[in-house]
Design an enzyme around this catalytic site. Sequence first.
Site, mmCIF file in Angstrom:
data_model
loop_
_atom_site.group_PDB
_atom_site.id
_atom_site.type_symbol
_atom_site.label_atom_id
_atom_site.label_comp_id
_atom_site.label_asym_id
_atom_site.label_seq_id
_atom_site.Cartn_x
_atom_site.Cartn_y
_atom_site.Cartn_z
ATOM 1 C CG ASP A 268 -2.198 0.860 0.895
ATOM 2 O OD1 ASP A 268 -2.109 1.750 0.014
ATOM 3 O OD2 ASP A 268 -3.246 0.685 1.534
HETATM 4 C C1 NOJ Z 1 -3.999 3.996 -0.022
HETATM 5 C C2 NOJ Z 1 -5.167 3.069 0.111
HETATM 6 O O1 NOJ Z 1 -5.116 2.385 1.350
HETATM 7 C C3 NOJ Z 1 -5.276 2.058 -1.007
HETATM 8 O O2 NOJ Z 1 -6.477 1.370 -0.863
HETATM 9 C C4 NOJ Z 1 -5.187 2.747 -2.342
HETATM 10 O O3 NOJ Z 1 -5.336 1.830 -3.378
HETATM 11 C C5 NOJ Z 1 -3.862 3.469 -2.434
HETATM 12 N N1 NOJ Z 1 -3.771 4.458 -1.376
HETATM 13 C C6 NOJ Z 1 -3.656 4.158 -3.781
HETATM 14 O O4 NOJ Z 1 -4.486 5.238 -3.906
#
Ligand code: NOJ
Length: 719
Positions: A268
């Site tokens: 993430d």
């Molecule tokens: C953080 C989020 O937790 C995740 O779900 C997302 O895909 C990414 N950012 C990218 O935006």
Amino acid sequence: MKNMMYSQAYEAAREKARALLSKMTLTEKIGQLSQFGTSIYSDNEQRFEDHFSEGKVGSYLTIKGAGKTNGIQKDLLKATRTPIPALFADDVIHGYRTTFPTPLAQSCSWDPELTRQCNGIAAKEAYRAGLKWTFAPMVDIARDPRWGRIMEGYGEDTYLCSRFAEAAVRGFQGDGDRPGKDHIYACMKHYAAYGACVGGRDYNTADMSPQTLQDVYLPPFRAGVEAGAATVMSAFNDVNGVPATANRYLLKDVLREQFGFRGFVVSDAGAIGELIAHGYAEDGGDAAEKAFNAGVDMVMAGDLYNDTFPALIKEGKIKEEDVDESVFSILTLKYFIGLFDEPYVDPSGEDCFFCPEHRAAARKAGAECAVLLENDGILPLSGVKSVALAGPLSSEEGKHHLLGGWSCSSDSAYTVSIKDGLTAALPGARVDVLPCDRFDGVTEENIEKAAQAAKGYDVIVACVGETAFMSGEAASRSELGLPGLQEKLVLALCATGKPVVCLVSSGRPLVLTGIKDKVNALMMIWQPGTEAGNSVADLLTGRVCPSGRLTASFPYRAGQIPVYYNHTSTGRPALGNWVFESKYRDCQIEPLYPFGYGGSYTNFEFSDISISSDSMSADGCIDVSLTVRNVGSYAGADVVQIYVRDLVGSRVRPVKELKAFEKVFLRPGESKRVKIPLPASRLAFTGVDMKQTVEPGKFFLWVSERSDDERYKFEFEVN
Ligand code: NOJ
């Protein structure tokens, strides 16, 4: 079930990837493991052009539109020694431009096929914008509505979520041997147990027994892997003390060994660097080493791998062969989706955004996901000459919020407001918007004005709920009532004596106890998306009969949370026999609305219910058969829900668990014989020895219309 990750086309892509890998420098290889470029994490959309010549970019996230993706791709391919096109990714969560109901809302349709279709359209639009990869579906089980991200997943039940996980993956990637044109890779997230964050606080700790992890939180990921999910995202949280992003057990032993996952894992955003804040890594190098060696192939948003890997390899802390394996998986997926053959997209393909076909699908989905919670007969509306709309979701401001969180690439200018939808559906009727039609306009003064004005109308439709930003990432809430003075507004409207239909739009279950018995009808419309107003109008006028059923329990009071139907048995269940039971002194133990609950404009009857046998072997199957009849006067759908309870186990078992379901559409008077198989394998659970087994013994089985419906009960035995 077909899994494209095991197809011949995948093998062919592997061969090409192997050949290319042998020609790459170490810097280029590490570059393939690095993803960049986002307007969310920095003020500017960074292209990282300085990385092009050395080949230090493997992927981009959140770059919008064919023009931009083509432009970056062209510059990248021109500048690099070994031209390898970048994989463009984005959060396509519930639609790309045309926006569908949120995933939690979609699960309330109890129709995984609907999600497959919505994601198919989302994939097509995203592909036309140059994307080849979405960070979806989120398949985290969520039992705590304080957690704002409950909106991104498919609710509290493992079996239901698993069926939606499969459908979501197939929708994005297609059903072929490879994801061809108009399909994109899925990325299941957030691996794992992110939904169990303590107190519903985003990014927080998940601490649970390894058996609960295996039986409740991991099965949807397994289902998605078996449906062919190409990628997985590691979560921010720690799981039993080990951050998910450095969790070798989860990423290697379970995901790759146990589930047979063949794609690649992306962290993430920033999660690898956060290992330092977790107190799990000393510095960036230590964090990169721990994440990579645990199984995180690609770093989201940053140069961490580019900067640290050369030294880590030299010091022997990570192996070049392992880097090769990760690069190999990424290159394989680039070949598999045809990126080397067609690194660009034709910008004219974007004509499909918001096209009538996509809008029609959004309209249908919006209506199918709504859940009717109360109705004294006011719905569907008939003979109504004037409608007063009140509340912040009723008109222009509402449009944006009805799209919901994570509608990053959508556009409220293309969204149908509830006012516009109802006006079109009720020709000849007067549809007016009263004061309080903005979130910051729900004041004492405006409530009084709205209540006064409402008296002159046949019916009042209150459109209340959350803003789009109140749920989603970093949107945990401690109070779950209608925000601000909105409950007061609804009660003031009820006090006029005019019939009040209350529509609630939010990303999560809310506490609606204060208005439940005051309004004439209560409907959860969630955040329906682009066609919101038309979907709502279809429901209110009876063009569509509500058929949604809740997939997350609605608390009676926030203090009950976590409240979910499939909790384990206690030694002192709340039977109401004496004081020393597991219950509250100041509040009922049951939720306001249970899992599986939802109303209709028509009625259904179950009859001739039977199970094919009252015993089966541990690898056997029994069939549940029944006749479902529509005994009302509207065409509509009912959901047959099969719950099971394992009476005695070597570990304490849940009081009941959903094990099968079927949605049945029937015209008035029509009946259908339904046969639902229940394989014994669905009764397996993880024992104290961590082995999955189907234990012999007695089980109850209920054929139900909601999780607390115990009218039709059977007993069977596994031997
Ligand atoms: C953080 C989020 O937790 C995740 O779900 C997302 O895909 C990414 N950012 C990218 O935006």
